[in-house]
Structures are given as structure tokens and as C-alpha cells.
Design an enzyme around this catalytic site. Structure first.
Site, PDB file in Angstrom:
ATOM      1  N   PHE A 101       0.802  -1.220   0.000  1.00 41.31           N
ATOM      2  CA  PHE A 101       0.000   0.000   0.000  1.00 41.31           C
ATOM      3  C   PHE A 101       0.832   1.265   0.000  1.00 41.31           C
ATOM      4  O   PHE A 101       0.369   2.323  -0.421  1.00 41.31           O
ATOM      5  CB  PHE A 101      -0.926   0.021   1.232  1.00 41.31           C
ATOM      6  N   CYS A 128       9.704   1.254   3.406  1.00 43.59           N
ATOM      7  CA  CYS A 128      10.679   0.256   3.848  1.00 43.59           C
ATOM      8  C   CYS A 128      12.082   0.829   3.931  1.00 43.59           C
ATOM      9  O   CYS A 128      12.970   0.209   4.514  1.00 43.59           O
ATOM     10  CB  CYS A 128      10.658  -0.953   2.925  1.00 43.59           C
ATOM     11  N   GLU A 179       9.420  -4.078  12.963  1.00 42.68           N
ATOM     12  CA  GLU A 179       9.303  -3.039  11.938  1.00 42.68           C
ATOM     13  C   GLU A 179       7.998  -2.282  12.208  1.00 42.68           C
ATOM     14  O   GLU A 179       6.903  -2.777  11.939  1.00 42.68           O
ATOM     15  CB  GLU A 179       9.280  -3.635  10.526  1.00 42.68           C
TER      16      GLU A 179
END
Length: 499
Positions: A150, A282, A384
Site C-alpha cells: 500500500f 521500507c 518493523e
């Protein structure tokens, strides 16, 4: 007016009513703005069939004609970039300038793919044996699929499909169901550019659509970007079904700040890389690793910059950071602040009280946050977070910082801030991470290099785009040829040898 997003199969929107649908939200208001169809097994089969039928013709289309389509697509992308940025901002929540930057970075891969005639050149050796020539050629795989997250609904798919299509494959994209509109608009632009029907298809949905592609016998390769647990699942499932796989997973990116660094530059970088796109990328910096003697000074500089950050809706030109993508994700990220304090960290910056332009309404808001005195066993460090939360870890010096980075199970990106060239060169050599920045906080490589991490940030052998992308979407065929003189003949049953 509520929008409805459906699949793109065989060069047009899918017909018929979907058995299942999901809601699309505006993260800035919390309101549902439309619905998206979820693919059934029949939809998956239809998309694969369309791609399979289109493959022979596209494979045999000359490189000159393929490139002509790519160049037209490039120009259409440039022309419609503001429109794509608006679609992304409305469904993801990121500010429009950030969304425009995403489209621009994806466009770089399209431009790289426009050089495919050079990139697909093989090798040739003349007279390897008497009258025998040998050469290699790169050929497409067939139907390939991409599954994208997304957080970059335009850029990450463009890491995949421009190179795959340029190499002669046909492509099926499964974008995130959270922000699906950009992918369909891209499909329309491909059609306008003259791409034959069935070469590029879009399937929306959830795990059922993903599994359908991973298990389908006619899908030859799968590209994936997302969290590490799902990347591992995609890799194992697709490989078990005989597919080539590149699955890019999660990250815990460290920014090491040495005592000789320019602390203003480092503070700018930590805020930009930690809170851009609300930390939902990321390559975001999530762990600032500072040598103890400078940690307090660096923290105060970060605090001063965060106080000036404007958080607000993506369509407000004043906004620098938008909301998170869903309410559930916002709540999960905010939970790490409470967990960090329980586990012994100090909440130095609490984003829950950061002001929001225009009022918070019911949007999925969480401002920039920072946990100080974080240690490696805390969940805010091990996980994360994928949100606007920085962890400040204090170390005694270079060696402890390096050991911390190398001990982490992720190896996506890292950065070092220093004015010592020797320390920087040593770090780039010793650090066990796939992408390294030296006084650059987000070291995303240019399109002609390849993107990808090490360790649990990558499953498979190939990184995205660049020459590794070309090799991933092709297979090498070696040809050995001898054209005999018509006057020569005779049967020879002995084992062939070079001579």
C-alpha cells in the site's frame, strides 16, 4: 460520490458483479470513499488466460516496436503525474508532493526500460570449434505477476512491470486493496500508449487473489514487496509451485551518527527519513544510532525540527506529513509508544499530541514521535513499526554501532553520517546491509542499479530493476550453430569433440 474500482483484464475493466468487495478510505477523514472488487478464482483464471493469450504476440513484437510503446507510456505518465499523485494522496494519505515524488521515481524505471534493446544484447563467439559459432540470447519467461504494498501504489509496481514488459513478458499486477485506483489509471495509460490487450492486467483483492497467482501453473515468476512474514510466505509458496521468485521484505534501517558528523545535517536527515510519508516506507530510518557524547545535542535538534513540522491532509499544500493508511495501523503504531515506555524507554516526542492542520476530525493521525534510550530487546526496536516513530539508541562508539546494525536480522538500508572518509569507507565495507548511504539517509539506488536488501529483507536471489531485474524477467538460451558446406556430408557416430 462513492467510487467503484474493478479489475483490468484483457485491455478493459472487468464485467460482472464481484462476490466480495472491500472499502476504500480517505485516511485524512476516516470516511469510506468507495469500494474495490476482490478477485475470485475465476477472475484470477481470466487474467492469467488473457496474459497467456497475449504473450506469443508480444514476445515476437520487435524491440523497436516495444520501445515505441514504452516511450509513449513514459510521456503519458509524465503528463498525468499530477492526476496520479492526487489519486495516491486521496487513498494512501501521503501529501501530494510526496506522491508526486513517488511517481517521478517510478518513471525513472520506465526510462531505464526504454533502453531494453541494449539491455537484451547477448554474447557471441565465432569459430568456437571449426566452423562452429556459439551465442547466447535472453528470452522472456511468459506470464509474470507482481504483488505490491500500500505504501507506494505507483512506484513499487513500476519497479516491476516496465522491465518485465520491455523484456517481452505479459504482466498481472495485484496492488494493495487499500489504495487501488492508481493501478487502474496506469492500465488505462498503457492502453492509450498502444500496449496490446492482455499484456498488462490488474487484479484486486486479498489473500485469495495472491494465492491464486502464487499457485497458478501458467504464472512463471512472481515479484513481491511487503512485510518479511508475507515475503517469506510468498517465496515459499511460489517456489513450491516451481516459480522464479523475488520477494522483498521488511526493514529496520539504522542511521549511525559519529561524533564528527554535521549534527544539523544529521538532524535534518533523521526527521526527513523518519517521518516522510508518515514513516510508511521500507527505506525509512527508524533507528538513530548516536554516540553517547552527541546524543543529547542531536535529540534537541531533532525536537526543534519536529515542533515545526506541519501535519495535515494530503491535499492541503501546507501539509508536510499526512495520516497513516488505516485506523488499525495507526492504533498499532501508537501502541509502540506505550510499549516502549513500559519497557524502559523515554518518550521524548509524543506524536499523539502533535497538532493537525484543520483539526484532527476522524482521520488516522499520529504525529512524529521519538523514543529515547531504546535498547535492542525492546519491541520498538525489534519490530518493523512502519510509522512515524524514531528510536534513539545510544552507543559508545563506531564498533558498538556497527555490531548493533550487523546483529539485526534485517538488512535493507542503512546510513552513516560522518566527515571522516576513512570511517565511511570502513563502514560501507563492514556493514551487512544491501543499500548503504554515506551522509544520505535514504539510499534508494537509481533505476539503472538494483534495489534490494540482505538477510531477512530479501527472499530469492534477485533484486528489483536494474540489470538484476532484466535477468529476473528473462532466461538465457545458449545456441551452438554450424552451417555445413553443401558439399560436406557423411555420418559420424563418435562423441562430438572440439577441434
Amino acid at each position: 460520490m462513492s467510487k467503484h474500482v474493478t479489475h483490468w483484464i484483457g485491455g478493459k475493466p472487468a464485467a460482472g458483479a464481484a462476490e466480495r468487495r472491500g472499502d476504500i478510505y480517505n485516511p485524512a477523514t476516516g470516511e469510506a470513499t468507495g469500494t474495490v472488487d476482490f478477485a475470485s478464482p475465476a477472475d484470477v483464471d481470466a487474467a492469467v488466460a488473457a496474459a497467456r493469450a497475449a504473450f506469443p504476440g508480444w514476445r515476437d513484437t520487435s524491440l523497436t516496436k516495444r520501445v515505441a510503446v514504452l516511450f509513449r507510456f513514459r510521456e503519458l505518465l509524465k503528463r498525468h503525474a499530477p492526476e496520479l499523485a492526487e489519486l495516491i494522496s486521496a487513498e494512501h494519505g501521503k501529501v501530494r508532493s510526496d506522491a508526486a515524488g513517488e511517481v517521478a521515481r517510478g518513471l525513472e524505471v520506465v526510462e531505464f526500460a526504454c533502453g531494453i534493446p541494449h539491455l537484451l544484447k547477448g554474447g557471441y563467439s565465432e569459430n568456437v570449434s571449426t566452423g562452429v559459432d556459439a551465442y547466447s540470447i535472453l528470452q522472456p519467461l511468459g506470464v509474470v505477476a507482481g504483488i505490491s504494498p500500500f505504501n507506494f501504489p505507483a512506484m513499487v509496481p513500476m519497479w516491476m512491470f516496465p522491465v518485465a514488459i520491455a523484456c517481452g513478458n505479459t504482466f498481472i499486477l495485484k496492488p494493495s486493496e487499500k489504495d487501488p485506483s492508481a493501478s487502474v489509471r496506469i492500465a488505462e495509460l498503457w492502453a492509450e500508449a498502444g500496449l496490446p490487450e492482455g499484456v498488462f492486467n490488474v487484479l484486486h483483492g486479498d489473500k485469495a487473489a495472491v494465492d491464486g497467482l502464487l499457485e497458478h501453473e501458467d504464472v512463471k515468476a512472481v515479484s513481491f514487496v511487503g512485510s518479511t512474514p508475507i515475503a517469506h510466505y510468498v517465496y515459499e509458496t511460489a517456489a513450491r509451485h516451481g516459480k522464479r521468485v523475488q520477494a522483498l521484505g521488511g526493514a529496520k534501517n539504522h542511521m549511525v551518527v559519529l561524533p564528527d558528523a554535521d549534527l544539523d545535517l544529521a538532524a535534518d536527515a533523521a526527521v526527513s527519513a523518519g517521518f516522510g510519508s508518515a514513516g510508511e516506507r521500507c527505506m525509512a530510518i527508524s533507528a538513530v544510532v548516536a554516540v553517547e557524547g552527541i546524543a543529547d545535542d542531536l535529540l534537541e535538534r531533532i525536537r526543534a525540527r519536529v515542533a515545526e513540522l506541519r501535519v495535515g491532509p494530503g491535499d492541503d499544500e501546507r501539509s508536510e506529513m499526512g495520516p497513516l493508511v488505516t485506523r488499525a495501523h495507526r492504533d498499532k503504531v501508537a501502541g509502540y509508544l506505550e510499549a516502549g515506555v513500559r519497557q524502559g524507554a523515554t518518550l521524548a516526542i509524543d506524536g499523539r499530541v502533535h497538532p493537525v492542520l484543520g483539526g484532527a476530525a476522524d482521520g488516522f493521525w499520529l504525529g512524529p514521535s521519538l523514543l529515547d534510550r531504546v535498547t535492542p530487546e525492546m519491541s520498538c526496536y525489534t519490530d518493523e513499526i512502519f510509522g512515524p516513530v524514531l528510536s534513539l539508541i545510544r552507543v559508545s562508539g563506531y564498533t558498538e554501532a556497527l555490531d548493533l546494525v550487523n546483529a539485526n536480522p534485517y538488512g535493507n538500508g542503512t546510513a552513516i553520517f560522518t566527515n571522516d572518509g576513512g570511517a565511511a569507507r570502513r563502514f560501507q565495507n563492514e556493514v551487512e546491509v544491501g543499500m548503504v548511504g554515506i551522509n544520505v539517509p535514504i539510499p534508494v539506488p537509481m533505476a539503472y542499479y538494483s534495489f534490494g536488501g540482505w538477510k531477512k529483507s530479501l527472499f530469492g536471489d534477485s533484486h528489483a530493476h536494474g540489470m538484476e531485474g532484466v535477468h529476473f524477467y528473462t532466461r538465457t538460451k545458449a545456441v551452438t550453430a554450424r552451417w555445413l558446406d553443401p558439399s560436406h556430408g557423411g555420418v559420424e557416430l563418435g562423441f562430438p569433440t572440439n577441434g
